[in-house]
Design a protein around this motif. Structure first.
Motif, PDB file in Angstrom:
ATOM      1  N   SER A 134      26.737 109.726  32.177  1.00  0.00           N
ATOM      2  CA  SER A 134      26.056 108.461  32.423  1.00  0.00           C
ATOM      3  C   SER A 134      25.051 108.575  33.559  1.00  0.00           C
ATOM      4  CB  SER A 134      27.075 107.363  32.755  1.00  0.00           C
ATOM      5  OG  SER A 134      27.813 106.999  31.613  1.00  0.00           O
ATOM      6  N   SER A 135      25.415 109.310  34.605  1.00  0.00           N
ATOM      7  CA  SER A 135      24.556 109.379  35.777  1.00  0.00           C
ATOM      8  C   SER A 135      23.240 110.082  35.487  1.00  0.00           C
ATOM      9  CB  SER A 135      25.275 110.083  36.930  1.00  0.00           C
ATOM     10  OG  SER A 135      25.679 111.386  36.557  1.00  0.00           O
TER      11      SER A 135
ATOM     12  N   THR B 283      39.861 111.514  41.789  1.00  0.00           N
ATOM     13  CA  THR B 283      38.561 111.382  41.151  1.00  0.00           C
ATOM     14  C   THR B 283      38.567 110.263  40.116  1.00  0.00           C
ATOM     15  OG1 THR B 283      38.349 113.756  41.422  1.00  0.00           O
ATOM     16  CG2 THR B 283      36.738 112.678  40.005  1.00  0.00           C
ATOM     17  N   GLY B 284      37.457 109.526  40.050  1.00  0.00           N
ATOM     18  CA  GLY B 284      37.395 108.321  39.243  1.00  0.00           C
ATOM     19  C   GLY B 284      37.353 108.512  37.745  1.00  0.00           C
ATOM     20  N   CYS B 285      37.272 109.765  37.254  1.00  0.00           N
ATOM     21  CA  CYS B 285      37.208 109.948  35.801  1.00  0.00           C
ATOM     22  C   CYS B 285      38.531 109.635  35.124  1.00  0.00           C
ATOM     23  CB  CYS B 285      36.751 111.362  35.452  1.00  0.00           C
ATOM     24  SG  CYS B 285      37.908 112.673  35.910  1.00  0.00           S
ATOM     25  N   PHE B 286      39.643 109.682  35.879  1.00  0.00           N
ATOM     26  CA  PHE B 286      40.972 109.357  35.355  1.00  0.00           C
ATOM     27  C   PHE B 286      41.810 108.860  36.519  1.00  0.00           C
ATOM     28  CE2 PHE B 286      45.343 110.029  34.228  1.00  0.00           C
ATOM     29  CZ  PHE B 286      45.439 110.000  32.836  1.00  0.00           C
TER      30      PHE B 286
ATOM     31  N   MET C 127      27.641 102.873  41.977  1.00  0.00           N
ATOM     32  CA  MET C 127      28.177 104.055  41.297  1.00  0.00           C
ATOM     33  C   MET C 127      28.401 105.143  42.332  1.00  0.00           C
ATOM     34  SD  MET C 127      26.589 105.955  37.963  1.00  0.00           S
ATOM     35  CE  MET C 127      27.530 107.168  37.044  1.00  0.00           C
ATOM     36  N   TYR C 128      29.577 105.717  42.318  1.00  0.00           N
ATOM     37  CA  TYR C 128      30.045 106.737  43.259  1.00  0.00           C
ATOM     38  C   TYR C 128      30.486 106.107  44.591  1.00  0.00           C
ATOM     39  CZ  TYR C 128      27.767 109.961  40.031  1.00  0.00           C
ATOM     40  OH  TYR C 128      27.374 110.635  38.917  1.00  0.00           O
ATOM     41  N   GLY C 129      31.579 106.639  45.103  1.00  0.00           N
ATOM     42  CA  GLY C 129      32.119 106.181  46.381  1.00  0.00           C
ATOM     43  C   GLY C 129      33.173 105.104  46.254  1.00  0.00           C
ATOM     44  N   GLU C 130      33.168 104.382  45.127  1.00  0.00           N
ATOM     45  CA  GLU C 130      34.101 103.271  44.988  1.00  0.00           C
ATOM     46  C   GLU C 130      35.547 103.743  44.911  1.00  0.00           C
ATOM     47  OE1 GLU C 130      33.125 105.207  41.770  1.00  0.00           O
ATOM     48  OE2 GLU C 130      31.601 103.692  42.265  1.00  0.00           O
ATOM     49  N   GLU C 131      35.801 104.912  44.291  1.00  0.00           N
ATOM     50  CA  GLU C 131      37.173 105.385  44.200  1.00  0.00           C
ATOM     51  C   GLU C 131      37.688 105.845  45.554  1.00  0.00           C
ATOM     52  OE1 GLU C 131      34.507 107.181  43.292  1.00  0.00           O
ATOM     53  OE2 GLU C 131      35.080 109.147  42.493  1.00  0.00           O
TER      54      GLU C 131
END
Length: 232
Positions: A230-231, A174-177, A197-201
């Motif tokens: 943010s979202s 997950t992209g948060c960390f 935003m979202y999907g990039e990770e």
């Protein structure tokens, strides 16, 4: 430098302030820098950083470039042998960054490492997922994984049956960390900026694996993730 901590911010001033405080209070035994990319916030985020965290490297965008593009800005100026992509709505606990770097140092075949993520009440926040597929999307849309969280079939996309209490190789962190090895980024490339935003990770983790690198999870480090700040 051991690690460059890259944080993308968009209108989360107060939460970002708490995140930055936790980094400096809870990170010991590392040579690190903090880079904040502000995506044209209108809530005084940049002013807060300049006033309260002058040691932070601040990049101010004139418009909201999105998550992937802003992270790439931070990666481009980072000096660390590792890059930690950290959400602004997180709180670092108990030297979590050092613990994750130590894990990565002990596993040179690993490109990307995720840690254990908790909700504000310290309950487990499921992180790490399987790659998207037609089956996984259908199962997720039924919400049966909420009725049968221990089912390895209904909960396969989010791995709801797994307590995140052991080290293992995973598809997506997950992209948060996300702690990422600089050497791996140099070989695979930065995030795909076609994702706003979202999907990039998910895409990034897939590309690392395609190039022979491993994506791993360790429960030894923990953070709190507020989620969706943010979202929303």
């Amino acid at each position: 430098m051991d690690v460059s901590i890259v944080i993308v911010n968009w209108n989360t001033r107060d939460i970002l302030s708490g995140c930055l405080r936790s980094i400096y209070e809870q990170t010991n035994g590392l040579d690190f820098e903090v880079i904040v990319i502000d995506n044209a916030s209108t809530d005084g985020s940049a002013e807060m950083i300049k006033k309260g965290f002058s040691q932070v490297v601040l990049l101010e965008n004139l418009h909201n470039r999105g998550f992937a593009a802003a992270n790439n800005q931070g990666i481009a100026v980072a000096k660390g042998r590792y890059i930690l992509l950290l959400n602004s709505d997180t709180v670092v606990l108990d030297n979590a960054i050092k613990k994750t770097v130590d894990f990565a140092d002990a596993h040179p075949e690993v490109a990307l490492v995720g840690c254990r993520v908790l909700n504000p009440d310290r309950s487990l926040q499921p992180t790490c997922f399987k790659y998207p597929s037609i089956l996984n999307m259908i199962l997720s849309s039924t919400y049966l994984y909420k009725l049968f969280p221990r089912s390895r079939f209904f909960g396969r996309e989010q791995m709801t049956w797994w307590s995140r209490d052991d080290v293992r190789e995973v598809d997506v962190v997950t992209g948060c960390f996300m702690l990422v090895r600089r050497e791996a980024i140099e070989k695979v490339g930065a995030m795909d900026e076609q994702f706003f935003m979202y999907g990039e990770e998910t895409d990034w983790c897939y590309r690392f694996k395609q190039m022979g690198w491993k994506v791993m999870f360790t429960p030894k480090a923990e953070i709190i993730h507020l989620g969706g700040q943010s979202s929303k």
